[in-house]
Design an enzyme around this catalytic site. Structure first.
Site, PDB file in Angstrom:
ATOM      1  N   THR A   1       0.831  -1.205   0.000  1.00  0.00           N
ATOM      2  CA  THR A   1       0.000   0.000   0.000  1.00  0.00           C
ATOM      3  C   THR A   1       0.862   1.251   0.000  1.00  0.00           C
ATOM      4  OG1 THR A   1      -1.794   1.173   1.143  1.00  0.00           O
ATOM      5  CG2 THR A   1      -0.180   0.102   2.534  1.00  0.00           C
TER       6      THR A   1
ATOM      7  N   LYS B   1      -3.040   3.845   6.543  1.00  0.00           N
ATOM      8  CA  LYS B   1      -2.962   2.403   6.814  1.00  0.00           C
ATOM      9  C   LYS B   1      -1.558   2.034   7.288  1.00  0.00           C
ATOM     10  CE  LYS B   1      -6.292   0.469   3.561  1.00  0.00           C
ATOM     11  NZ  LYS B   1      -6.483  -0.455   2.444  1.00  0.00           N
TER      12      LYS B   1
ATOM     13  N   ASP C   1      -7.474  -4.929   2.417  1.00  0.00           N
ATOM     14  CA  ASP C   1      -8.594  -4.277   1.745  1.00  0.00           C
ATOM     15  C   ASP C   1      -9.736  -4.197   2.749  1.00  0.00           C
ATOM     16  OD1 ASP C   1      -9.039  -3.058  -0.881  1.00  0.00           O
ATOM     17  OD2 ASP C   1     -10.854  -4.276  -0.853  1.00  0.00           O
TER      18      ASP C   1
ATOM     19  N   PHE D   1      -8.882   8.335  10.001  1.00  0.00           N
ATOM     20  CA  PHE D   1      -8.996   8.711   8.588  1.00  0.00           C
ATOM     21  C   PHE D   1     -10.288   8.121   8.028  1.00  0.00           C
ATOM     22  CE2 PHE D   1      -8.000   4.684   6.368  1.00  0.00           C
ATOM     23  CZ  PHE D   1      -7.505   3.930   7.425  1.00  0.00           C
TER      24      PHE D   1
ATOM     25  N   TYR E   1     -13.735   6.997   7.103  1.00  0.00           N
ATOM     26  CA  TYR E   1     -15.036   7.091   7.764  1.00  0.00           C
ATOM     27  C   TYR E   1     -14.924   7.148   9.288  1.00  0.00           C
ATOM     28  CZ  TYR E   1     -16.741   5.659   3.138  1.00  0.00           C
ATOM     29  OH  TYR E   1     -17.015   5.595   1.789  1.00  0.00           O
ATOM     30  N   ASP E   2     -13.717   7.208   9.827  1.00  0.00           N
ATOM     31  CA  ASP E   2     -13.524   7.146  11.286  1.00  0.00           C
ATOM     32  C   ASP E   2     -14.387   8.139  12.081  1.00  0.00           C
ATOM     33  OD1 ASP E   2     -11.858   4.997  11.267  1.00  0.00           O
ATOM     34  OD2 ASP E   2     -10.011   6.117  11.625  1.00  0.00           O
TER      35      ASP E   2
ATOM     36  N   HIS F   1     -11.079  -3.476  13.226  1.00  0.00           N
ATOM     37  CA  HIS F   1     -11.099  -4.501  12.187  1.00  0.00           C
ATOM     38  C   HIS F   1      -9.678  -4.801  11.681  1.00  0.00           C
ATOM     39  CE1 HIS F   1     -11.533  -0.396  11.002  1.00  0.00           C
ATOM     40  NE2 HIS F   1     -11.049  -0.638   9.806  1.00  0.00           N
TER      41      HIS F   1
HETATM   42  P1  IMP Z   1      -9.211   0.334   0.784  1.00  0.00           P
HETATM   43  O1  IMP Z   1      -8.977  -0.817   1.665  1.00  0.00           O
HETATM   44  O2  IMP Z   1      -7.967   1.116   0.538  1.00  0.00           O
HETATM   45  O3  IMP Z   1      -9.953  -0.018  -0.488  1.00  0.00           O
HETATM   46  O4  IMP Z   1     -10.125   1.327   1.646  1.00  0.00           O
HETATM   47  C1  IMP Z   1     -11.400   1.681   1.307  1.00  0.00           C
HETATM   48  C2  IMP Z   1     -11.825   2.959   1.974  1.00  0.00           C
HETATM   49  O5  IMP Z   1     -12.378   2.624   3.221  1.00  0.00           O
HETATM   50  C3  IMP Z   1     -10.738   3.986   2.256  1.00  0.00           C
HETATM   51  O6  IMP Z   1     -10.599   4.902   1.238  1.00  0.00           O
HETATM   52  C4  IMP Z   1     -11.261   4.669   3.493  1.00  0.00           C
HETATM   53  O7  IMP Z   1     -12.136   5.707   3.121  1.00  0.00           O
HETATM   54  C5  IMP Z   1     -12.060   3.607   4.159  1.00  0.00           C
HETATM   55  N1  IMP Z   1     -11.333   2.968   5.248  1.00  0.00           N
HETATM   56  C6  IMP Z   1     -10.498   1.902   5.195  1.00  0.00           C
HETATM   57  N2  IMP Z   1     -10.058   1.600   6.419  1.00  0.00           N
HETATM   58  C7  IMP Z   1     -10.635   2.480   7.253  1.00  0.00           C
HETATM   59  C8  IMP Z   1     -10.554   2.683   8.652  1.00  0.00           C
HETATM   60  O8  IMP Z   1      -9.859   1.981   9.402  1.00  0.00           O
HETATM   61  N3  IMP Z   1     -11.290   3.701   9.134  1.00  0.00           N
HETATM   62  C9  IMP Z   1     -12.065   4.499   8.358  1.00  0.00           C
HETATM   63  N4  IMP Z   1     -12.170   4.369   7.054  1.00  0.00           N
HETATM   64  C10 IMP Z   1     -11.453   3.363   6.504  1.00  0.00           C
END
Ligand code: IMP
Length: 206
Positions: A7, A12, A69, A152, A154-155, A180
């Site tokens: 990533t 993350k 993911d 970050f 949706y936190d 998670h």
């Molecule tokens: P991806 O795993 O990079 O596809 O993440 C998808 C989207 O979910 C990200 O752009 C964030 O907006 C959101 N996201 C992923 N992990 C978190 C988290 O731990 N907290 C809040 N939003 C999250």
């Protein structure tokens, strides 16, 4: 063994580095491998996308790679945005645009119907093509307005079940006790400790 995080998401990386801080495996990320281009998330599920990312990176640099993911599944939206969480408000949407879209989608939905789950799939891939995945989930509900300055994505909207605070109102250490991502990554750590990687193909689901 060096573990490469597949990533370039600094949020993350920061979380995962804190989770792995006591482990023996040094963590690098794609910032250390600028030659690797972006991986398109074309999968239909979180698992497919996590595996896609881990595989591509592991093949490119011939080392074990770890990808994450994550999706937010909202009950009142029948599990959406789910695998589309990063682009809920459209391709390349900002965190804020996605949050606004979520609040708008839930306008008029009462508290008891705002249940949601964060689901993280962590995938480990070895250069020989072995794959193993781990899942971590965190339950909560979507608030009526953003709260907190941390985290970050949706936190600021995700109120953690049993705690009553949003992830954004928690410190990184507090989030990493219950999130998670932390749950999935702790399973990864346990798995790596057993030194079975490369010998076994296993599915580890919650
Ligand atoms: P991806 O795993 O990079 O596809 O993440 C998808 C989207 O979910 C990200 O752009 C964030 O907006 C959101 N996201 C992923 N992990 C978190 C988290 O731990 N907290 C809040 N939003 C999250």
């Amino acid at each position: 063994m060096v573990l490469i995080l597949a990533t370039r998401n600094p949020d993350k990386i920061e979380e995962i580095q804190q989770i792995f801080q006591d482990s023996e495996a040094p963590l690098l990320s794609l910032f250390d491998f600028p030659q690797i281009g972006p991986v398109e998330e074309t999968g239909k599920t979180l698992e497919e996308n996590a595996v896609l990312k881990a595989k591509k990176v592991s093949r490119s640099i011939r080392k074990v790679a770890l990808a994450d993911d994550t999706g937010l599944e909202v009950e009142a939206l029948q599990g959406r945005p789910g695998v589309h969480s990063a682009r809920f408000a459209g391709p390349g949407a900002s965190y804020e645009a996605n949050r606004l879209k979520l609040l708008k989608s839930l306008q008029g939905v009462p508290e008891e119907k705002r249940g949601a789950v964060f689901r993280c799939i962590a995938a480990l891939a070895s250069p020989e093509g072995r794959i193993v995945t781990f899942e971590g989930v965190c339950r909560g509900r979507i608030g009526f307005e953003p709260k907190g300055e941390g985290g970050f994505g949706y936190d600021p909207l995700f109120i953690v079940e049993g705690i009553g605070k949003t992830f954004a109102e928690m410190t990184l250490e507090e989030k990493n006790q219950v999130s998670h991502r932390a749950k999935a990554m702790k399973k990864v750590m346990e798995y790596l400790k057993k030194k079975e990687f490369g010998d076994q193909l296993l599915e580890n689901r919650e």
